[in-house]
Design an enzyme around this catalytic site. Structure first.
Site, PDB file in Angstrom:
ATOM      1  N   THR A 181      27.575  44.924 -45.386  1.00 64.69           N
ATOM      2  CA  THR A 181      28.561  44.790 -44.309  1.00 64.69           C
ATOM      3  C   THR A 181      28.494  45.990 -43.362  1.00 64.69           C
ATOM      4  O   THR A 181      28.914  45.896 -42.216  1.00 64.69           O
ATOM      5  CB  THR A 181      29.992  44.657 -44.881  1.00 64.69           C
ATOM      6  OG1 THR A 181      30.180  45.650 -45.915  1.00 64.69           O
ATOM      7  CG2 THR A 181      30.242  43.284 -45.474  1.00 64.69           C
ATOM      8  N   ASN A 187      25.530  47.568 -42.648  1.00 61.84           N
ATOM      9  CA  ASN A 187      24.228  47.636 -41.966  1.00 61.84           C
ATOM     10  C   ASN A 187      24.280  47.109 -40.521  1.00 61.84           C
ATOM     11  O   ASN A 187      23.361  47.368 -39.740  1.00 61.84           O
ATOM     12  CB  ASN A 187      23.151  46.885 -42.764  1.00 61.84           C
ATOM     13  CG  ASN A 187      22.697  47.623 -44.009  1.00 61.84           C
ATOM     14  OD1 ASN A 187      22.365  47.004 -45.019  1.00 61.84           O
ATOM     15  ND2 ASN A 187      22.667  48.955 -43.970  1.00 61.84           N
ATOM     16  N   ARG A 218      10.301  51.138 -38.056  1.00 60.99           N
ATOM     17  CA  ARG A 218      11.107  50.793 -39.241  1.00 60.99           C
ATOM     18  C   ARG A 218      10.986  49.309 -39.600  1.00 60.99           C
ATOM     19  O   ARG A 218      11.019  48.940 -40.773  1.00 60.99           O
ATOM     20  CB  ARG A 218      12.577  51.145 -38.990  1.00 60.99           C
ATOM     21  CG  ARG A 218      12.856  52.646 -38.960  1.00 60.99           C
ATOM     22  CD  ARG A 218      14.344  52.911 -38.683  1.00 60.99           C
ATOM     23  NE  ARG A 218      15.182  52.277 -39.680  1.00 60.99           N
ATOM     24  CZ  ARG A 218      15.497  52.814 -40.871  1.00 60.99           C
ATOM     25  NH1 ARG A 218      15.053  54.015 -41.190  1.00 60.99           N
ATOM     26  NH2 ARG A 218      16.255  52.162 -41.720  1.00 60.99           N
ATOM     27  N   ASP A 223      16.147  49.744 -51.344  1.00 63.45           N
ATOM     28  CA  ASP A 223      16.296  50.783 -50.316  1.00 63.45           C
ATOM     29  C   ASP A 223      14.981  51.539 -50.111  1.00 63.45           C
ATOM     30  O   ASP A 223      14.194  51.701 -51.042  1.00 63.45           O
ATOM     31  CB  ASP A 223      17.413  51.751 -50.744  1.00 63.45           C
ATOM     32  CG  ASP A 223      17.887  52.623 -49.582  1.00 63.45           C
ATOM     33  OD1 ASP A 223      17.710  52.206 -48.410  1.00 63.45           O
ATOM     34  OD2 ASP A 223      18.431  53.704 -49.850  1.00 63.45           O
ATOM     35  N   TRP A 225       9.540  54.274 -45.792  1.00 61.19           N
ATOM     36  CA  TRP A 225       8.173  53.818 -46.097  1.00 61.19           C
ATOM     37  C   TRP A 225       7.387  53.676 -44.795  1.00 61.19           C
ATOM     38  O   TRP A 225       6.238  54.104 -44.699  1.00 61.19           O
ATOM     39  CB  TRP A 225       8.246  52.477 -46.828  1.00 61.19           C
ATOM     40  CG  TRP A 225       6.930  51.897 -47.251  1.00 61.19           C
ATOM     41  CD1 TRP A 225       6.298  52.072 -48.443  1.00 61.19           C
ATOM     42  CD2 TRP A 225       6.094  51.022 -46.472  1.00 61.19           C
ATOM     43  NE1 TRP A 225       5.120  51.367 -48.466  1.00 61.19           N
ATOM     44  CE2 TRP A 225       4.965  50.711 -47.268  1.00 61.19           C
ATOM     45  CE3 TRP A 225       6.177  50.465 -45.187  1.00 61.19           C
ATOM     46  CZ2 TRP A 225       3.936  49.870 -46.822  1.00 61.19           C
ATOM     47  CZ3 TRP A 225       5.153  49.644 -44.737  1.00 61.19           C
ATOM     48  CH2 TRP A 225       4.049  49.351 -45.553  1.00 61.19           C
TER      49      TRP A 225
HETATM   50  C1  IPE Z   1      22.054  49.921 -49.087  1.00 53.36           C
HETATM   51  O1  IPE Z   1      21.150  50.708 -48.403  1.00 53.36           O
HETATM   52  C2  IPE Z   1      22.060  48.539 -48.530  1.00 53.36           C
HETATM   53  C3  IPE Z   1      20.861  47.743 -48.776  1.00 53.36           C
HETATM   54  C4  IPE Z   1      19.829  48.109 -49.476  1.00 53.36           C
HETATM   55  C5  IPE Z   1      20.877  46.422 -48.197  1.00 53.36           C
HETATM   56  P1  IPE Z   1      21.593  51.619 -47.170  1.00 53.36           P
HETATM   57  O2  IPE Z   1      20.365  52.292 -46.696  1.00 53.36           O
HETATM   58  O3  IPE Z   1      22.340  50.813 -46.182  1.00 53.36           O
HETATM   59  O4  IPE Z   1      22.599  52.644 -47.874  1.00 53.36           O
HETATM   60  P2  IPE Z   1      23.072  54.097 -47.443  1.00 53.36           P
HETATM   61  O5  IPE Z   1      23.430  54.040 -45.986  1.00 53.36           O
HETATM   62  O6  IPE Z   1      21.906  55.015 -47.674  1.00 53.36           O
HETATM   63  O7  IPE Z   1      24.204  54.411 -48.345  1.00 53.36           O
HETATM   64  C1  IPE Z   2      16.791  49.083 -47.015  1.00 53.37           C
HETATM   65  O1  IPE Z   2      15.947  50.020 -46.432  1.00 53.37           O
HETATM   66  C2  IPE Z   2      16.926  47.835 -46.178  1.00 53.37           C
HETATM   67  C3  IPE Z   2      18.255  47.665 -45.554  1.00 53.37           C
HETATM   68  C4  IPE Z   2      19.275  48.448 -45.737  1.00 53.37           C
HETATM   69  C5  IPE Z   2      18.422  46.534 -44.672  1.00 53.37           C
HETATM   70  P1  IPE Z   2      16.470  51.034 -45.331  1.00 53.37           P
HETATM   71  O2  IPE Z   2      16.302  50.384 -43.993  1.00 53.37           O
HETATM   72  O3  IPE Z   2      17.822  51.512 -45.623  1.00 53.37           O
HETATM   73  O4  IPE Z   2      15.413  52.197 -45.479  1.00 53.37           O
HETATM   74  P2  IPE Z   2      15.708  53.756 -45.438  1.00 53.37           P
HETATM   75  O5  IPE Z   2      16.755  54.047 -46.474  1.00 53.37           O
HETATM   76  O6  IPE Z   2      16.165  54.072 -44.054  1.00 53.37           O
HETATM   77  O7  IPE Z   2      14.393  54.374 -45.786  1.00 53.37           O
HETATM   78 MG    MG Z   3      18.544  53.054 -46.730  1.00 52.43          MG
END
Ligand code: IPE
Ligand code: IPE
Ligand code: MG
Length: 228
Positions: free
Chosen positions: A61, A63, A28, A15, A20
């Site tokens: 699921t 995302n 993103r 995550d 980043w």
């Molecule tokens: C968890 O991260 C899923 C993955 C890293 C693939 P998310 O960014 O989706 O989780 P939440 O929304 O902060 O709980």
């Molecule tokens: C994890 O990074 C990757 C996925 C969930 C696909 P994020 O995209 O959730 O990154 P943040 O949490 O928004 O920084």
């Molecule tokens: Mg995240």
């Protein structure tokens, strides 16, 4: 690091890609590209350490709820990774397994995923990639499988054996990067006695040094499994 062989399975909640990128004024998607690179490096380092099973949470699921443009960009990165894995995993002795229902990726991609699982099966290191994965969906899928096999009642072992993760031992250590302290629907059944490490490092910056730090923390703990 001592005792490394006693970790059989590490799982990562990768995550922090979006944050980043935002911190660098980048879109993103640039974070997801950088995250994919960190993922390849960490898998390689876990192999050097002799850790036989690595699981990564790549796409949940939930995302799919993200803007279509981000989902499309992640799917493109995933498809590029498949190309890399098709070339490299055999050489690196990695057996790839996907956790989750493959059908939303479309017939062509799903067939590539299955082919990669088949051509790499039997390799020493297992790399489980959780894509379109949810811990609840995993349990529901397992229970439905058991029902269709004719089961009227189930045991814990039945469920364990019907999960997407049935081929792997349960994770010894689950590492979540990006500061959030939650499970976000990852490995709900499997994590019953896993140790957790929460790192403030954003996933694209997660490296061997930070993994060493998490492992040092892990080896300082005592696992009791409810006993004394
Ligand atoms: C968890 O991260 C899923 C993955 C890293 C693939 P998310 O960014 O989706 O989780 P939440 O929304 O902060 O709980
Ligand atoms: C994890 O990074 C990757 C996925 C969930 C696909 P994020 O995209 O959730 O990154 P943040 O949490 O928004 O920084
Ligand atoms: Mg995240």
């Amino acid at each position: 690091m001592e005792n490394i062989s006693s970790i059989r399975h590490i799982a990562f909640i990768m995550d922090g890609n979006g944050r980043w990128a935002a911190a660098r004024g980048l879109p993103r998607t640039a974070g997801h590209t950088a995250g994919a690179k960190a993922f390849r490096n960490i898998v390689e380092y876990c192999g050097d350490l002799g850790i036989s099973t690595v699981t990564v949470y790549a796409f949940s699921t939930e995302n799919w709820r993200r803007p279509q443009s981000e989902v499309t960009a992640i799917m493109k990165i995933f498809s590029e990774y498949l190309g890399y894995a098709e070339k490299e995993c055999g050489k690196k002795n990695i057996a790839v397994r996907f956790l989750g229902d493959k059908s939303p990726f479309g017939e062509k991609t799903a067939a590539r995923m299955t082919a990669l699982e088949e051509t790499t099966s039997g390799n020493f290191f297992t790399l489980n990639i959780a894509v379109n994965y949810g811990g609840r969906a995993d349990i529901v899928h397992a229970v439905n499988k058991l029902i269709s096999d004719g089961k009227k009642t189930v045991t814990e072992d039945d469920i364990t054996g019907a999960l997407y993760t049935a081929h792997s031992p349960s994770p010894d250590l689950i590492i979540r990067t990006g500061s959030e302290k939650r499970i976000s629907n990852f490995l709900l059944w499997d994590c019953a006695y896993s140790e957790f490490c929460f790192s403030d490092v954003l996933w694209p910056d997660f490296d061997a040094k930070e993994l060493d730090r998490c492992l040092e923390d892990y080896y300082g703990r005592k696992r009791r499994y409810g006993g004394l």
